[in-house]
Design a protein around this motif. Structure first.
Motif, PDB file in Angstrom:
ATOM      1  N   LEU A 194       0.720  -1.287  -0.125  1.00  0.00           N
ATOM      2  CA  LEU A 194       0.034   0.153   0.090  1.00  0.00           C
ATOM      3  C   LEU A 194       1.002   1.226  -0.007  1.00  0.00           C
ATOM      4  CD1 LEU A 194      -2.775   1.314   0.268  1.00  0.00           C
ATOM      5  CD2 LEU A 194      -2.679   1.177   2.678  1.00  0.00           C
ATOM      6  N   CYS A 244       2.635   1.562  -3.300  1.00  0.00           N
ATOM      7  CA  CYS A 244       1.726   2.111  -4.422  1.00  0.00           C
ATOM      8  C   CYS A 244       1.280   3.631  -4.400  1.00  0.00           C
ATOM      9  CB  CYS A 244       0.149   1.347  -4.291  1.00  0.00           C
ATOM     10  SG  CYS A 244       0.552  -0.363  -5.214  1.00  0.00           S
ATOM     11  N   PHE A 302      -3.210   2.342  -6.488  1.00  0.00           N
ATOM     12  CA  PHE A 302      -3.415   2.775  -5.008  1.00  0.00           C
ATOM     13  C   PHE A 302      -4.770   2.178  -4.586  1.00  0.00           C
ATOM     14  CE2 PHE A 302      -4.287   5.861  -1.783  1.00  0.00           C
ATOM     15  CZ  PHE A 302      -3.574   5.601  -0.838  1.00  0.00           C
ATOM     16  N   ALA A 357      -4.492  -1.460  -4.252  1.00  0.00           N
ATOM     17  CA  ALA A 357      -3.619  -1.631  -2.856  1.00  0.00           C
ATOM     18  C   ALA A 357      -4.605  -1.858  -1.623  1.00  0.00           C
ATOM     19  CB  ALA A 357      -2.504  -0.814  -2.887  1.00  0.00           C
ATOM     20  N   ILE A 358      -5.503  -0.558  -1.694  1.00  0.00           N
ATOM     21  CA  ILE A 358      -6.265  -0.614  -0.288  1.00  0.00           C
ATOM     22  C   ILE A 358      -7.181  -1.653  -0.404  1.00  0.00           C
ATOM     23  CG2 ILE A 358      -8.064   0.759   1.020  1.00  0.00           C
ATOM     24  CD1 ILE A 358      -6.720   3.286  -0.535  1.00  0.00           C
ATOM     25  N   LEU A 384      -5.443  -4.896   0.946  1.00  0.00           N
ATOM     26  CA  LEU A 384      -4.877  -4.987   2.136  1.00  0.00           C
ATOM     27  C   LEU A 384      -6.576  -5.049   3.228  1.00  0.00           C
ATOM     28  CD1 LEU A 384      -3.050  -4.606   4.641  1.00  0.00           C
ATOM     29  CD2 LEU A 384      -3.590  -2.133   4.364  1.00  0.00           C
ATOM     30  N   GLY A 425      -2.696  -3.102  -8.732  1.00  0.00           N
ATOM     31  CA  GLY A 425      -2.463  -2.632  -7.524  1.00  0.00           C
ATOM     32  C   GLY A 425      -1.436  -3.422  -6.611  1.00  0.00           C
TER      33      GLY A 425
END
Length: 218
Positions: A39, A42, A55, A58-59, A62, A114
């Motif tokens: 995260l 990114c 980005f 990536a959130i 996670l 991501g």
């Protein structure tokens, strides 16, 4: 407050399986840390012109995959070692093989997915050296996670086959009623409910307190 999960390696896991079970737990922690580091990578990638999509993805990686990986593959293998359940071993293999495949894809680093993998990182070296070096950190994390996940899958599979386990044994466990074992049921319910395992408790309480009626009362 009643916790959603309880684990005690020393009390619940047999000594001969304890080391392997702990290593799988540490692998899950590494997986969670990798997604957090990704995260950050990114975010830096986005600041360097890599786009918002990576980005945002990536959130999602996670927030979604950290609890789901715990529930869907670590809890089944924990229960499998705890109760010697072939059904839980099968659940672990089914989910964890997908986990290994996802880790390999993350390691590759397809742009727009991501993940700060090798393709994304190497291609960004020509744009910004420092940001590419920062992206290299989660790339190495993904590489380590994918490698260790493959090794873990191989070791657990070899152990399970060496102990006489098979798909037939899991089917027999189902047909003979071993599936009704409360420990096995709990692991399956947790895998099905995902991160929302807290919602299981009212359902379990309702099912246990459902009144029974005889023909006269009806």
């Amino acid at each position: 407050m009643i916790p959603c999960f309880y684990q005690d390696f020393d009390e619940e896991i047999p000594e001969q399986h304890r080391t392997m079970c702990k290593r799988l737990y540490h692998l899950w922690i590494l997986h969670a840390i990798t997604l957090a580091v990704n995260l950050v990578g990114c975010f830096v990638w986005m600041l360097g012109g890599g786009g918002v999509t990576n980005f945002g993805m990536a959130i999602i990686w996670l927030i979604l995959f950290t609890p789901c990986s715990y529930v869907c593959w670590f809890r089944p293998i924990y229960k499998a070692f705890k109760t010697d359940s072939s059904f839980n071993f099968m659940a672990f293999f089914f989910v964890f093989m997908a986990q290994v495949g996802i880790s390999i894809i993350q390691c590759i680093g397809i742009p727009g997915w991501g993940n700060c993998g090798w393709l994304a990182t190497i291609s960004f070296f020509s744009y910004n050296l420092w940001i590419a070096l920062l992206m290299l950190i989660p790339t190495l994390f993904f590489t380590a996670t994918a490698t260790l996940s493959f090794i873990a899958l191989t070791k657990v599979h070899n152990f399970y086959r060496g102990s006489g386990g098979s798909i037939g044994k899991a089917q027999e466990e189902w047909t003979t009623g071993a599936w009704k074992n409360p420990h096995v049921q709990q692991a399956a319910q947790q895998a099905a409910m995902g991160a929302a395992t807290g919602a299981m408790m009212p359902d379990q309480q309702y099912s246990s307190n459902t009144p029974q009626y005889n023909d006269n009362q009806m």
